[in-house]
Enzyme design. Sequence first.
Site, PDB file in Angstrom:
ATOM      1  N   ASN A   9       0.868  -1.178   0.000  1.00  0.00           N
ATOM      2  CA  ASN A   9       0.000   0.000   0.000  1.00  0.00           C
ATOM      3  C   ASN A   9       0.902   1.224   0.000  1.00  0.00           C
ATOM      4  OD1 ASN A   9      -1.849   2.012   0.446  1.00  0.00           O
ATOM      5  ND2 ASN A   9      -2.338   1.413   2.550  1.00  0.00           N
ATOM      6  N   LYS A  11       0.086   4.305  -0.378  1.00  0.00           N
ATOM      7  CA  LYS A  11      -0.566   5.496   0.189  1.00  0.00           C
ATOM      8  C   LYS A  11      -0.304   6.718  -0.688  1.00  0.00           C
ATOM      9  CE  LYS A  11       0.027   3.437   4.710  1.00  0.00           C
ATOM     10  NZ  LYS A  11      -0.002   3.622   6.131  1.00  0.00           N
ATOM     11  N   HIS A  98      -9.483   1.157   4.950  1.00  0.00           N
ATOM     12  CA  HIS A  98      -8.210   1.304   5.659  1.00  0.00           C
ATOM     13  C   HIS A  98      -8.433   2.229   6.860  1.00  0.00           C
ATOM     14  CE1 HIS A  98      -4.097   2.497   6.531  1.00  0.00           C
ATOM     15  NE2 HIS A  98      -3.719   1.418   5.877  1.00  0.00           N
ATOM     16  N   GLU A 100      -6.849   4.617   7.946  1.00  0.00           N
ATOM     17  CA  GLU A 100      -6.656   6.048   7.655  1.00  0.00           C
ATOM     18  C   GLU A 100      -7.909   6.630   7.013  1.00  0.00           C
ATOM     19  OE1 GLU A 100      -2.986   5.575   5.535  1.00  0.00           O
ATOM     20  OE2 GLU A 100      -2.008   4.999   7.398  1.00  0.00           O
ATOM     21  N   GLU A 170      -5.615  -5.046  10.622  1.00  0.00           N
ATOM     22  CA  GLU A 170      -4.578  -4.043  10.830  1.00  0.00           C
ATOM     23  C   GLU A 170      -4.825  -3.313  12.150  1.00  0.00           C
ATOM     24  OE1 GLU A 170      -2.601  -2.896   6.906  1.00  0.00           O
ATOM     25  OE2 GLU A 170      -4.285  -1.553   7.206  1.00  0.00           O
ATOM     26  N   GLY A 176       2.359   2.032  10.870  1.00  0.00           N
ATOM     27  CA  GLY A 176       3.304   3.136  10.726  1.00  0.00           C
ATOM     28  C   GLY A 176       3.993   3.523  12.018  1.00  0.00           C
ATOM     29  N   SER A 216       3.314  -2.440  10.450  1.00  0.00           N
ATOM     30  CA  SER A 216       4.777  -2.480  10.604  1.00  0.00           C
ATOM     31  C   SER A 216       5.381  -3.835  10.213  1.00  0.00           C
ATOM     32  CB  SER A 216       5.181  -2.074  12.032  1.00  0.00           C
ATOM     33  OG  SER A 216       4.759  -0.746  12.286  1.00  0.00           O
TER      34      SER A 216
HETATM   35  C1  PEP Z   1      -0.824   0.091   6.159  1.00  0.00           C
HETATM   36  O1  PEP Z   1      -0.860   1.279   5.926  1.00  0.00           O
HETATM   37  O2  PEP Z   1      -1.707  -0.654   5.718  1.00  0.00           O
HETATM   38  C2  PEP Z   1       0.283  -0.397   6.972  1.00  0.00           C
HETATM   39  C3  PEP Z   1       0.183  -1.597   7.465  1.00  0.00           C
HETATM   40  O3  PEP Z   1       1.332   0.460   7.157  1.00  0.00           O
HETATM   41  P1  PEP Z   1       2.749   0.074   7.835  1.00  0.00           P
HETATM   42  O4  PEP Z   1       3.228  -1.189   7.188  1.00  0.00           O
HETATM   43  O5  PEP Z   1       3.634   1.256   7.526  1.00  0.00           O
HETATM   44  O6  PEP Z   1       2.505  -0.092   9.287  1.00  0.00           O
END
Ligand code: PEP
Length: 260
Positions: A9, A11, A98, A100, A170, A176, A216
Amino acid sequence: MRRPIIAANWKLNMLRHEAQAFLVAFRADWDAETHEASPEIIIAPPFTALETAARALNDCNVALAGQNVFFESSGAFTGEISPAMLRDAGCRYCIVGHSERRSLFAETDQEISRKAHALLKAGVRPIICVGETLEEREAGKTEDVLAAQLDGSLEDLEPVNARDIVLAYEPVWAIGTGRTATPEQAQETHAFIRAHLQAGRLRDQAKTLRIQYGGSVKPDNIRALMARPDIDGALVGGASLRPDSFARIACFDQPENTSS
Ligand code: PEP
């Protein structure tokens, strides 16, 4: 048998020339390996880089995904993108819900359900994200939160279409932040999600439905996560922005020293 599924992803990152350079470098690593687990690899670029990515991935078994979509198919909806437009741009998948989008753009489970339904109708597979905040986890509410998100986001789903959806667990506190759920925590939650689906309308589909972990994920923790029985893949943000690190994640089934 659930085929592993690893998605990047990107973003709000990657101009077209950056996407092009990334995909050339990634393919050099990816195409050089034989993939025993034959994972499905997905890249979700920003809309503006979809065409560039589609060209760069021509003749290659890496799929494209949108990062978001609108549920209407056409009309006066300035700034929105329809499922058919995503498909036309070469997307086989689209991320929906997601965290976000839920937190920054106030997206609700009902909207997520409508988006998933519209995507399926257009032949695009939704990757539906769910996850609890740190506050919710610490208050012991993880399972209630996930159950409500799953029930709401899957409300419009016909069980027969479940084979075309992917779920992504998630935990918001791990996105992040560099703080990954331990493989045990992730496995426990994935098992809960599967059991919850099995106890509801998706009784016959829950065992074959793929559930990705996101939060992460990095080259050094992917193997431990993928070794768990209910973790079928990863949705990767930060570590998907460098071709070498995403290639090492995608090549989780290779011995570590041949995939870097
Ligand atoms: C994501 O945005 O779906 C995500 C898992 O980000 P990160 O891997 O940076 O934690």
